[in-house]
Motif scaffolding. Structure first.
Motif: not given
Length: 296
Positions: A209-215, A242-245, A256-257
């Motif tokens: 659901g979120t990019r940070q959790a996926t990373y 792909v996900l950003g920093n 970051g994007r």
């Protein structure tokens, strides 16, 4: 003749003059106050008291980058007040006042203002001034004051009109995924490796659901990396590109994007290819062999 057996209850002079105790300090402060103007200059015990105070608060002063006598000066100011003379524990009052003074003295030096101004909450809320060259990274990458999110997608710095058919809102998720695969393929990534890695990443993004959790989840997923046969350095570069920093300081920047979000908001692959930092990071992390290759 009857001897006088009554004993006196007077305290010895030494105990009264022992300013290292709370009671002794109170007696000394009251005597200095009663002696009137000039009492602190004439009384030899006052000089001993100030030397003791400077040694007592030297560690506190050094903690805040001050000279020990600056803490002694703050203690001198509070010891002349009525609050110190009438307190249950005079040393507690003095210590608290010196600690507060040292804190705001340090803030005043950092903010380049007076101590009186530093004590005001609306002034002390600011951070210390910095030069643009104080940090290795550009100021715009970490300072929130330079983080601006433009609701209107732009291409080459020019805002797109609402009537144009290439608005970023019309970009579908599937088209963004295909463009991301094409972007990595153009930078020497094997097509099969790029497709397998990005599709697996998108599936994990849908579940998390979120990019940070996926990373964070994929960064530690050695099983997925082994299945995809992608080297560790290439896998990390793929996630960041792909996900950003994931660092909050980069949230509103291009770094970051990430590629996927930039494609979704309307940036074409041609614009991404002009991002030198992104192109360099992706191309250097490309697997050496079609099957992944490289060291793990």
């Amino acid at each position: 003749m009857t001897e006088n057996t009554h004993t006196t209850t007077e305290r010895p002079t030494e105990s009264v003059e022992d300013f290292t105790t709370g009671e002794g300090l109170r007696v000394l402060l009251r005597r200095l106050h009663a002696s009137g103007p000039g009492g602190w200059r004439r009384d030899p015990l006052a000089a001993e008291l100030m030397v003791f105070v400077a040694e007592k608060y030297a560690p506190l002063a050094r903690k805040h980058g001050l000279d020990p006598w600056e803490a002694a000066s703050a203690a001198f100011d509070v010891m002349r007040t009525r609050a110190a003379r009438t307190a249950i524990d005079p040393w507690a009052v003095v210590t608290h006042a010196v600690r507060i003074t040292c804190i705001f003295e340090e803030r005043a030096q950092g903010l380049l203002c007076s101590v009186h101004q530093a004590r005001r909450p609306h002034v002390s809320a600011f951070h210390d001034p910095e030069r643009f060259s104080d940090r290795d990274n550009p100021l715009i990458d970490y300072d929130p004051a330079f983080h601006v999110t433009d609701p209107t997608p732009t291409v080459d710095g020019k805002s797109q009109d609402e009537d144009e058919p290439l608005a970023g809102a019309s970009t579908s998720a599937s088209a963004a995924v295909e463009d991301a695969i094409a972007f990595f393929t153009l930078l020497d990534w094997p097509p099969s490796t790029a497709r397998a890695g990005i599709e697996h990443l998108c599936g994990a993004l849908t579940r998390a659901g979120t990019r940070q959790a996926t990373y964070e989840a994929l960064r530690r997923d050695k099983h997925a990396r082994a299945q995809l046969d992608i080297p560790r350095t290439s896998w990390t570069a793929l996630l960041k590109a792909v996900l950003g920093n994931p660092h909050p300081a980069y949230a509103a920047t291009a770094a970051g994007r990430g590629v996927l979000l930039r494609l979704l908001i309307g940036e074409p692959v041609t614009v991404l290819l002009r991002d030198d930092d992104l192109v360099l990071a992706v191309s250097l992390a490309a697997p050496r062999e079609p099957g992944g290759g490289g060291s793990r």
